[in-house]
Design a protein around this motif. Structure first.
Motif, mmCIF file in Angstrom:
data_model
loop_
_atom_site.group_PDB
_atom_site.id
_atom_site.type_symbol
_atom_site.label_atom_id
_atom_site.label_comp_id
_atom_site.label_asym_id
_atom_site.label_seq_id
_atom_site.Cartn_x
_atom_site.Cartn_y
_atom_site.Cartn_z
ATOM 1 N N MET A 1 0.873 -1.175 0.000
ATOM 2 C CA MET A 1 0.000 0.000 0.000
ATOM 3 C C MET A 1 0.911 1.225 0.000
ATOM 4 O O MET A 1 1.531 1.533 1.017
ATOM 5 C CB MET A 1 -0.935 0.009 1.221
ATOM 6 N N PHE A 2 1.006 1.905 -1.122
ATOM 7 C CA PHE A 2 1.902 3.046 -1.273
ATOM 8 C C PHE A 2 1.102 4.307 -0.982
ATOM 9 O O PHE A 2 0.458 4.876 -1.857
ATOM 10 C CB PHE A 2 2.479 3.064 -2.683
ATOM 11 N N ILE A 3 1.107 4.739 0.296
ATOM 12 C CA ILE A 3 0.339 5.900 0.741
ATOM 13 C C ILE A 3 1.311 7.004 1.139
ATOM 14 O O ILE A 3 2.171 6.788 2.004
ATOM 15 C CB ILE A 3 -0.565 5.543 1.929
ATOM 16 N N VAL A 4 1.192 8.182 0.515
ATOM 17 C CA VAL A 4 2.111 9.286 0.812
ATOM 18 C C VAL A 4 1.324 10.561 1.080
ATOM 19 O O VAL A 4 0.208 10.752 0.568
ATOM 20 C CB VAL A 4 3.113 9.514 -0.339
ATOM 21 N N THR A 5 1.928 11.432 1.873
ATOM 22 C CA THR A 5 1.418 12.771 2.157
ATOM 23 C C THR A 5 2.466 13.780 1.682
ATOM 24 O O THR A 5 3.585 13.397 1.309
ATOM 25 C CB THR A 5 1.164 12.950 3.663
ATOM 26 N N PRO A 6 2.170 15.066 1.692
ATOM 27 C CA PRO A 6 3.158 16.058 1.243
ATOM 28 C C PRO A 6 4.439 16.068 2.065
ATOM 29 O O PRO A 6 5.445 16.648 1.611
ATOM 30 C CB PRO A 6 2.398 17.384 1.392
ATOM 31 N N ASP A 7 4.454 15.457 3.234
ATOM 32 C CA ASP A 7 5.647 15.467 4.082
ATOM 33 C C ASP A 7 6.508 14.216 3.934
ATOM 34 O O ASP A 7 7.536 14.098 4.618
ATOM 35 C CB ASP A 7 5.238 15.609 5.557
ATOM 36 N N ASP A 8 6.119 13.303 3.064
ATOM 37 C CA ASP A 8 6.800 11.999 3.006
ATOM 38 C C ASP A 8 7.889 11.960 1.940
ATOM 39 O O ASP A 8 7.801 11.250 0.939
ATOM 40 C CB ASP A 8 5.773 10.879 2.760
ATOM 41 N N ARG A 9 8.947 12.724 2.166
ATOM 42 C CA ARG A 9 10.129 12.694 1.303
ATOM 43 C C ARG A 9 11.336 12.280 2.121
ATOM 44 O O ARG A 9 11.433 12.606 3.318
ATOM 45 C CB ARG A 9 10.410 14.071 0.696
ATOM 46 N N ASP A 10 12.268 11.564 1.481
ATOM 47 C CA ASP A 10 13.509 11.229 2.166
ATOM 48 C C ASP A 10 14.561 12.284 1.842
ATOM 49 O O ASP A 10 14.276 13.307 1.209
ATOM 50 C CB ASP A 10 13.986 9.818 1.797
ATOM 51 N N ALA A 11 15.818 12.048 2.264
ATOM 52 C CA ALA A 11 16.871 13.050 2.107
ATOM 53 C C ALA A 11 17.247 13.296 0.662
ATOM 54 O O ALA A 11 17.809 14.342 0.330
ATOM 55 C CB ALA A 11 18.109 12.622 2.897
ATOM 56 N N THR A 12 16.951 12.346 -0.232
ATOM 57 C CA THR A 12 17.271 12.521 -1.649
ATOM 58 C C THR A 12 16.154 13.201 -2.420
ATOM 59 O O THR A 12 16.299 13.470 -3.609
ATOM 60 C CB THR A 12 17.563 11.162 -2.305
ATOM 61 N N GLY A 13 15.027 13.442 -1.754
ATOM 62 C CA GLY A 13 13.889 14.051 -2.420
ATOM 63 C C GLY A 13 12.905 13.058 -2.987
ATOM 64 O O GLY A 13 11.883 13.462 -3.550
ATOM 65 N N ALA A 14 13.182 11.773 -2.866
ATOM 66 C CA ALA A 14 12.258 10.751 -3.360
ATOM 67 C C ALA A 14 11.079 10.607 -2.411
ATOM 68 O O ALA A 14 11.212 10.800 -1.198
ATOM 69 C CB ALA A 14 12.978 9.420 -3.522
ATOM 70 N N TRP A 15 9.928 10.244 -2.973
ATOM 71 C CA TRP A 15 8.723 10.056 -2.163
ATOM 72 C C TRP A 15 8.739 8.648 -1.566
ATOM 73 O O TRP A 15 8.861 7.667 -2.287
ATOM 74 C CB TRP A 15 7.475 10.257 -3.001
ATOM 75 N N VAL A 16 8.613 8.564 -0.247
ATOM 76 C CA VAL A 16 8.704 7.290 0.473
ATOM 77 C C VAL A 16 7.547 7.195 1.460
ATOM 78 O O VAL A 16 7.367 8.094 2.290
ATOM 79 C CB VAL A 16 10.039 7.171 1.237
ATOM 80 N N PRO A 17 6.737 6.143 1.403
ATOM 81 C CA PRO A 17 5.684 5.958 2.422
ATOM 82 C C PRO A 17 6.309 5.689 3.795
ATOM 83 O O PRO A 17 7.139 4.797 3.929
ATOM 84 C CB PRO A 17 4.911 4.733 1.921
#
Length: 386
Positions: free
Chosen positions: A164-180
């Motif tokens: 289940m790939f669920i993301v919000t506007p705050d779910d970025r890692d240090a590289t800028g990729a979107w991570v649940p």
């Protein structure tokens, strides 16, 4: 601290080599850092956004209805034994999605409507091919959808994408990729997600039937009580489990021993033989012990609030013969017919010296059940193999 650990985590996730520490040590350190970051930074921020959504009364606000819908959703998830496979934050985000993205309808304005929308979202979303974006506080940029889809495709190609790939506007890692941050590869597992989707579809049909009977004037509270129970609780016999542990009801349920409906009768002139222990949840504590003991072999299913059972499901490939080594020595027994079953062993097992000498092992289910019964003494009533 958070920045350095996040950068190390990002390098590890994207395949960069880290040679200063062993792989196990790095994985353990990153897991600890992730939990710390969630507890101190991400969870408070998420709850702040969810509370703001709950109190908003505009077109896409919660209008103080989102809270009851969340409680119904969590009651439904726990009642079907999926509490340990879906985090509370993931459930809250699923509920928030039906308020933030209500199209083509308006945002729900009743708990019943919101709960039905939650079930429909879980049942009908294409979890295998699409990420779910929950635009809390309107934080997504216009091109965020394509960026999230790119991160989703890359993680899926690496085999690290959550089911289940669920993301919000705050779910970025240090590289800028979107991570649940509120789901991962094992929460939920593939089996748990399939069961979740099927239960949501069945529950939605049942709920529509109940509301239809009520609208037609054919509703009888006494006759419909079993249907409402089935909506929020299911039998473990229908869950496709491999082992079912029946627990003693008077000791398993939260608040057991406190009298009917959880209300304790206290008399000042009598010595109390039973006392409630605040925060004590026997079935959740027992499930945690079982998870630590055999989590590498089984998926654990239970209801920590009203359940009187605990279910186990073999993890994929758990029954495959493997070479005998220290890591798999616990709860293992020699393969009965090495010559016949060696052909079905994994390619890695067949190429090792141990496999060639015939030292293949498989899980010992009898030993597992004996050990679980031992640690659950006084709580486990019976064990059934399905």
């Amino acid at each position: 601290f958070v920045g350095s650990v996040s950068r190390a985590a990002a390098r590890a996730m994207h395949g960069d080599a880290i040679t200063s520490e062993s792989t196990a040590a790095v994985a353990e350190r990153l897991a600890t850092a992730r939990k710390l970051e969630q507890a101190t930074m991400r969870r408070p921020l998420l709850h702040l956004h969810l509370h703001a959504l709950h109190t908003r009364t505009d077109r896409t606000g919660g209008a103080f209805v989102m809270g009851p819908v969340v409680r119904l959703a969590k009651l439904w998830v726990s009642g079907h034994g999926l509490w340990s496979h879906l985090s509370e934050e993931a459930v809250e985000l699923l509920v928030a999605c039906v308020f933030v993205h209500p199209q083509p309808y308006q945002a729900p304005r009743s708990a019943a409507c919101g709960f039905m929308r939650f079930l429909r979202l879980v049942a009908q979303w294409d979890w295998e091919n699409e990420p779910l974006l929950v635009n809390l506080n309107d934080g997504f940029a216009p091109d965020a959808g394509s960026e999230v889809l790119k991160s989703f495709m890359e993680s899926r190609d690496r085999g690290t994408s959550p089911h289940m790939f669920i993301v919000t506007p705050d779910d970025r890692d240090a590289t800028g990729a979107w991570v649940p941050f509120w789901t991962d590869r094992s929460h939920p597992t593939e089996f748990a997600l399939k069961r979740l989707v099927q239960l949501a579809s069945d529950s939605l049909s049942l709920l529509e039937r109940l509301f239809g009977l009520q609208a037609a004037g054919e509703y009888s509270a006494k006759q419909m009580a079993p249907l409402w129970t089935a909506l929020f609780q299911s039998s473990p016999n229908e869950a496709g489990l491999d082992v079912i542990l029946r627990l003693k009801p008077d000791r398993a349920v939260l608040g057991a021993g406190a009298g009917s409906r959880g209300s304790a009768k206290i008399y000042k002139n009598l010595v109390q033989t039973q006392r409630l222990i605040v925060g004590m949840n026997p079935i959740a504590a027992f499930a945690g012990e079982v998870q630590n003991l055999v989590g590498h072999l089984f998926q654990v299913f239970y209801d920590p609030f009203r359940g009187d059972w605990l279910g186990l499901k073999w993890v994929p490939n758990a029954l495959d013969p493997v070479p005998l080594r220290i890591a798999v020595a616990g709860f293992a027994m020699p393969l009965q017919d090495q010559d016949v079953d060696q052909a079905s062993a994994s390619k890695k097992a067949r190429t090792t010296k141990e496999a060639k000498r015939g030292f293949l092992v498989v899980p010992n289910l009898a030993e597992v059940c004996t050990e679980i019964e031992h640690i659950g003494a006084g709580l486990v009533d019976s064990i059934h193999l399905v």
